[in-house]
Each structure stands twice: as structure tokens, then as C-alpha cells.
Design an enzyme around this catalytic site. Sequence first.
Site, short mmCIF file in Angstrom:
data_model
loop_
_atom_site.label_atom_id
_atom_site.label_comp_id
_atom_site.label_asym_id
_atom_site.label_seq_id
_atom_site.Cartn_x
_atom_site.Cartn_y
_atom_site.Cartn_z
N ASN A 173 -10.26 0.07 -0.09
CA ASN A 173 -8.80 0.18 -0.16
C ASN A 173 -8.34 -0.29 -1.55
O ASN A 173 -8.40 -1.49 -1.84
CB ASN A 173 -8.18 -0.67 0.95
N CYS A 213 0.81 -1.23 0.00
CA CYS A 213 0.00 0.00 0.00
C CYS A 213 0.84 1.27 0.00
O CYS A 213 0.29 2.37 -0.13
CB CYS A 213 -0.95 0.00 1.19
N HIS A 228 -3.43 7.30 2.97
CA HIS A 228 -3.82 6.01 2.40
C HIS A 228 -5.17 5.59 2.97
O HIS A 228 -5.42 5.76 4.16
CB HIS A 228 -2.75 4.96 2.72
#
Length: 329
Positions: free
Chosen positions: A286, A116, A256
Site C-alpha cells: 500500500n 489513502c 486503491h
Amino acid sequence: MNKKTAAITAVGGYVPDFVLTNKLLETMVETTDEWITTRTGIKERRILKEEGQGTSFLAIKAAEDALQKRGLDPSEIDLVLMATATPDMPVAATGTYVASQIGAVNAFSYDLQAACSSFLYGMSAAASYIESGRYKKILLIGADKMSSIIDYTDRTTCIIFGDGGGAVLFEANEEGLGLQDEHLRTDGVGRQFLKIEAGGSILPASEETVKNKQHFVFQDGKSVFKFAVSNMADVSTLIMERNGLTHEDVNWLVPHQANKRIINATANRMGLDESKVMMNIHRYGNTTSATLPLLLHDYEKQLKKGDNLIFAAFGGGFTWGSIYLKWAY
Ligand code: UT7
């Protein structure tokens, strides 16, 4: 002569049409809209359903959007940097195919994988190339088809992830705008908590690994959550302090999108009001490498030249970090 800085000069984004809602997930696994919303902040995510299309499909759409907005001839691009954890295939790099498809005929390209944090690290790499003066135009793409590595019978992971792509163009800036500072970290102790066990060099694909579902994402959510909360907040406050920024100086947190609770904890530690926090987790979930550029894409109209943006990410590996960037247009 002024020091050359590396600025973002265009943004593009793309998400697929198919919407996987919490309501639909309720029919697939034992979960509820209420649980997902309160624990994560996610309401829906997008899924790429087109047969035979991979991450490059998302990347190409996002890249074309950015180039069209900038009015840039793709043959002027020097490098296509592809941040992704879900390449089209293990070998060859997805970025090379994307570069060819968008007409970046004079560019070289490679993939960058840090789960990520891939896009955040990509920003650092792109900016360094520009600051050095070696390259002039770099297209950084963050895209992931997370649905290709998710087990849709596992309620602990299938409610979290979605597919999407985003792209930014980096160019030199003479006004001191663009990337100002960064603090990037890793800790390999984390790989046990968030991983795909099989399909790599330790455990190549076999009938056994397929049967055991070892090609899907495994996450020990609670452990990852603890590390993410403290580390994302630590690096973001460190970047503020190191650059003499108070909460009043920061215009935007670009975090994020893994969990709304992690984002809120980071914003709280920075002393930031909710109105300064970019958020689209409720719409996309996500999207791994795509979260940061998709935020820029969604908030682009609200950004002003000179705005102070703090980017923050945390991902598998572990990988994490924060970047301070001044918006350039
Ligand atoms: O982007 C890369 C980095 N990743 C992250 O930052 C993710 C970090 N982790 C998280 O966001 C959270 O840990 C999750 C959203 C993954 C999970 O939330 P949590 O509050 O940590 O829940 P938990 O794993 O502690 O589970 C609590 C309970 C468990 O039941 P018991 O053992 O208490 O009876 C789970 O089995 O919730 C249960 N549960 C669910 N219930 C309904 C787990 N998933 C679900 C679900 N629906 N989808």
C-alpha cells in the site's frame, strides 16, 4: 460549443530500488510469508533508503517521467497538485519544492491530504480547475514515503505499506473524454481507527510521544477493513448505476491497493471479472497516495482510447469515493 471535460493525457511512475520482501520481514517481526500473502495479497514493497531524501524525491521522479512522455515543457504547467500523507516536512508544502525542481516555473502548487484517498480527491480538484477553464495544464502527483511513518517492530502495520510515486497530467478535452462523474465521501468517526496520534496540534512532539511511539501509524485493521469493504463497493456500484454502466461497459476497475480481499469484494459487487481489475499490490504493497497513478503507470500500455475506468479508494479519516473516467489516448 462542446462542454470542456478534463482528461488524463500522460502518466508517470517511480518506485525505489530496495525491495522489502515478505521473507525479509519474517526476520524482522513475528510473521510469515503465508500470513501476509493470504491476508493481504502483498509479496513485496519498495523502500526509499537514500539518506536525507523524502517524498519529494519520489514525486520528482514520477513527475519527470510523465512530462518526458508527453514531451511537455514544464514552464507550461499551471498547477502542481501534490497528494501526499507524508510531506517532506509539516510546513512548507512539498508540492512547491517539487514544482521548482521540475522546472514548473509558472505554476502555483499546494499539498492535498486525505490519507489513502488523497489522489482520488486530487483528480476531482484537478478536473474542476480544467472544466472551469481557469487553468489548462495541471500536474497531479501522488507520492508517499510510508516507511518514514511506520514502526518496523509493529507487525500489524509494517507488512502493509511501501514507498512510491505516480503522476498524471490533466488537460482539457473536446471529445467528451476524461472525468465523467464522481461520488466522494468522508466520515470523521473514522479517525480513531487509522491515525498518527502525535506531532500535530493536539499532541505536539515531546520526549514522551517519541517514547510512546505515537509518531507512527496506528491502525485498527479489522474496523478499517469492515468500513473499506462496504463503502468502496457501495460508491463504485452507485457510480455505475448513476451512469447506466453494466459490468460489460466497465473496462477497468482502478482500486486503491490496501488489501487484495477488499479489492476482490469491490470487484465482485460490481460484477467484474478479475481480468478487468488493475492490481499491483503484490509488488508494491500500500503506497497510500501513489496506488492509483502507479496502477495507471503499470497498465498504461493496455489502455485504449474511450475505455471506461472506475476509480475507487478508501482511506483514513475516513475518506472514500469513486470516479468514472473515460481514457483519452
Ligand atoms: O489504505 C487505508 C485503509 N486501510 C485498509 O484498508 C486496511 C484494512 N485492514 C486490513 O487490510 C486487515 O485488517 C489487515 C491486513 C490489517 C489485518 O488482517 P485481518 O485479517 O483483519 O487480521 P486481524 O487484525 O484480525 O488479526 C488476526 C490475527 C491476530 O491474532 P489473534 O488475535 O487472532 O491471535 C493478529 O495478532 O493475526 C495476527 N496478526 C498477524 N499474524 C502474523 C496481525 N498481524 C500479523 C502479521 N503476521 N503480520
